[in-house]
Write an enzyme that holds these catalytic residues in place. Structure first.
Site, PDB file in Angstrom:
ATOM      1  N   LYS A  71       0.852  -1.199   0.000  1.00  0.00           N
ATOM      2  CA  LYS A  71       0.000   0.000   0.000  1.00  0.00           C
ATOM      3  C   LYS A  71       0.881   1.240   0.000  1.00  0.00           C
ATOM      4  CE  LYS A  71      -2.098   1.412   3.778  1.00  0.00           C
ATOM      5  NZ  LYS A  71      -3.048   1.437   4.907  1.00  0.00           N
ATOM      6  N   ARG A 115      -9.880  -0.870   8.098  1.00  0.00           N
ATOM      7  CA  ARG A 115      -8.978  -1.814   8.782  1.00  0.00           C
ATOM      8  C   ARG A 115      -8.353  -1.174  10.013  1.00  0.00           C
ATOM      9  NH1 ARG A 115      -3.979   0.739   9.108  1.00  0.00           N
ATOM     10  NH2 ARG A 115      -2.508   0.160   7.476  1.00  0.00           N
ATOM     11  N   GLN A 143     -12.000   9.077  10.275  1.00  0.00           N
ATOM     12  CA  GLN A 143     -11.507   7.936  11.033  1.00  0.00           C
ATOM     13  C   GLN A 143     -12.193   7.811  12.383  1.00  0.00           C
ATOM     14  OE1 GLN A 143     -10.096   4.585  11.920  1.00  0.00           O
ATOM     15  NE2 GLN A 143      -9.426   5.449   9.965  1.00  0.00           N
ATOM     16  N   ASP A 164     -12.644  17.384  19.709  1.00  0.00           N
ATOM     17  CA  ASP A 164     -11.836  17.768  18.545  1.00  0.00           C
ATOM     18  C   ASP A 164     -11.283  19.164  18.767  1.00  0.00           C
ATOM     19  OD1 ASP A 164     -11.629  16.614  15.455  1.00  0.00           O
ATOM     20  OD2 ASP A 164     -11.397  18.787  15.572  1.00  0.00           O
ATOM     21  N   GLY A 227      -3.453   7.660  16.188  1.00  0.00           N
ATOM     22  CA  GLY A 227      -3.011   8.731  15.301  1.00  0.00           C
ATOM     23  C   GLY A 227      -1.539   8.753  14.964  1.00  0.00           C
ATOM     24  N   ALA A 228      -0.676   8.318  15.867  1.00  0.00           N
ATOM     25  CA  ALA A 228       0.764   8.425  15.633  1.00  0.00           C
ATOM     26  C   ALA A 228       1.231   7.345  14.669  1.00  0.00           C
ATOM     27  CB  ALA A 228       1.518   8.320  16.958  1.00  0.00           C
ATOM     28  N   LYS A 233       4.468  12.498  15.060  1.00  0.00           N
ATOM     29  CA  LYS A 233       3.139  12.520  15.674  1.00  0.00           C
ATOM     30  C   LYS A 233       3.175  11.918  17.075  1.00  0.00           C
ATOM     31  CE  LYS A 233       0.509  12.201  11.355  1.00  0.00           C
ATOM     32  NZ  LYS A 233      -0.487  11.385  10.603  1.00  0.00           N
ATOM     33  N   SER A 300      -1.371   1.621  18.023  1.00  0.00           N
ATOM     34  CA  SER A 300      -1.790   1.133  16.708  1.00  0.00           C
ATOM     35  C   SER A 300      -1.184   2.001  15.611  1.00  0.00           C
ATOM     36  CB  SER A 300      -3.323   1.151  16.622  1.00  0.00           C
ATOM     37  OG  SER A 300      -3.782   0.757  15.357  1.00  0.00           O
TER      38      SER A 300
END
Length: 342
Positions: A71, A115, A143, A164, A227-228, A233, A300
């Site tokens: 990918k 995923r 997301q 947010d 997010g990282a 990040k 993740s």
């Protein structure tokens, strides 16, 4: 001999062919196979540019047949505010891992979103408290919505908080998802208060400095740090990582580009402090939650095997349903000669 063919699949094709439940099952299988030691180590390569970056993730899985997928995704966080392009764009190439033939080229956006959310749901299935009912989602973009929908497949959520950096985004998120999921979702401006009332917290932002602090998280909470995915990040306070059971998707990858990376750099933890990888937990090689009071952080960063497993499903269904544009490969001249719309 029947000519070989490569399918070109659009984002619309992928959305039509792939369900969240199928994605959840495929991702859990990918983690289990990895935990059982039945896969090669997946690879990742990151390339940074001025306004964002690219990453290439690749891996091999032996499913109904041996599959390879690579990918290539571009991640440009300012696209939403500076133009009409999405933050994440890219393609997946799926190939036969026995002979190298490219089986499909498909849009990666839907697969990446599904995923990623599926990985959080699989982790919650094994690591969250069974009586978890309240969730906080930090980051109310596309997301974030996928994350909450996926969580609801494995945990009986009956209340959620939305946070947010853009308050209006959180309000819209809460309104839309509450209508769809049919439980109370409240937009909040004070993240700490929301998380302290939650059993699960998902962070899926583009933050460059941690915002989820140790004091925000009560005993027994499951945190999915999503997010990282590059070294710049960061979402999770290293002090929180130090006081939590840490489970990674891919240990080496998280140590390089995840929130674990920052915790290691700060000296708050060492690699030896990491409990294990999610695949090891799914495969039964490592314990999941062993106490109702322990805080568990799932780091993740996105495992390439998730992409392989999900792309394989999309391709198999596309062949059966005759979806996509077909490129015909000539076995005589060894080149693509024609295409047709299935």
């Amino acid at each position: 001999m029947k000519p070989q063919a490569t399918l070109l699949l659009t984002g619309h094709d992928v959305r039509h062919l792939l369900s969240l439940d199928e994605c959840l099952a495929a991702v859990e299988t990918a983690f289990r196979l990895h935990g059982e030691g039945k896969t090669a180590q997946p690879g990742v390569l990151g390339v940074h540019v001025l306004n964002g970056g690219f990453h290439i993730k690749a891996g091999v899985l032996d499913l109904k047949r041996p599959y390879f997928a690579a990918k290539v995704n571009g991640n440009f966080p300012c696209n939403g505010s500076h133009g009409n392009l999405p933050t994440i764009q890219g393609l997946i190439v799926l190939a036969d891992a026995e002979n190298g033939f490219p089986l499909a080229v498909m849009d990666s956006v839907e697969i990446t979103a599904l995923r990623t959310a599926a990985a959080t749901a699989v982790a919650a299935k094994y690591l969250a408290r069974r009586d978890s009912r309240v969730a906080t989602v930090c980051g109310c973009g596309v997301q974030g919505a996928f994350q909450l929908r996926a969580l609801c497949r494995v945990v009986r959520i009956d209340k959620a908080y939305a946070f947010d950096s853009d308050p209006e985004k959180a309000l819209q998120f809460a309104k839309q998802l509450a209508n769809d999921l049919r439980f109370e979702i409240t937009a909040v401006s004070d993240l700490g208060i929301a998380v302290r009332q939650s059993d699960i917290c998902v962070t899926c932002t583009t933050a460059l400095r941690y915002f989820l602090k140790r004091e925000d998280v009560k005993p027994g909470t499951f945190v999915a740090a999503v997010g990282a995915d590059n070294p710049e990040k960061q979402e999770i306070d290293p002090a929180l990582m130090a006081e939590s059971k840490i489970v990674t998707d891919v240990l080496q990858q998280c140590a390089t580009i995840g929130d674990l990376h920052h915790a290691l750099q700060s000296g708050a933890v060492t690699v030896a402090d990491v409990h294990g990888e999610l695949g090891e937990v799914v495969a039964g090689k490592k314990a999941g939650r062993t106490s109702e009071k322990e805080v568990i952080v799932f780091d993740s960063t996105g495992m390439a095997l998730q992409d392989v497993a999900v792309a394989a499903i999309v391709h198999e269904k596309a062949v059966l349903a005759k979806f996509g544009i077909t490129l015909i490969y000539s076995l005589n001249s060894h080149q693509f000669l024609s295409y047709g719309i299935s």
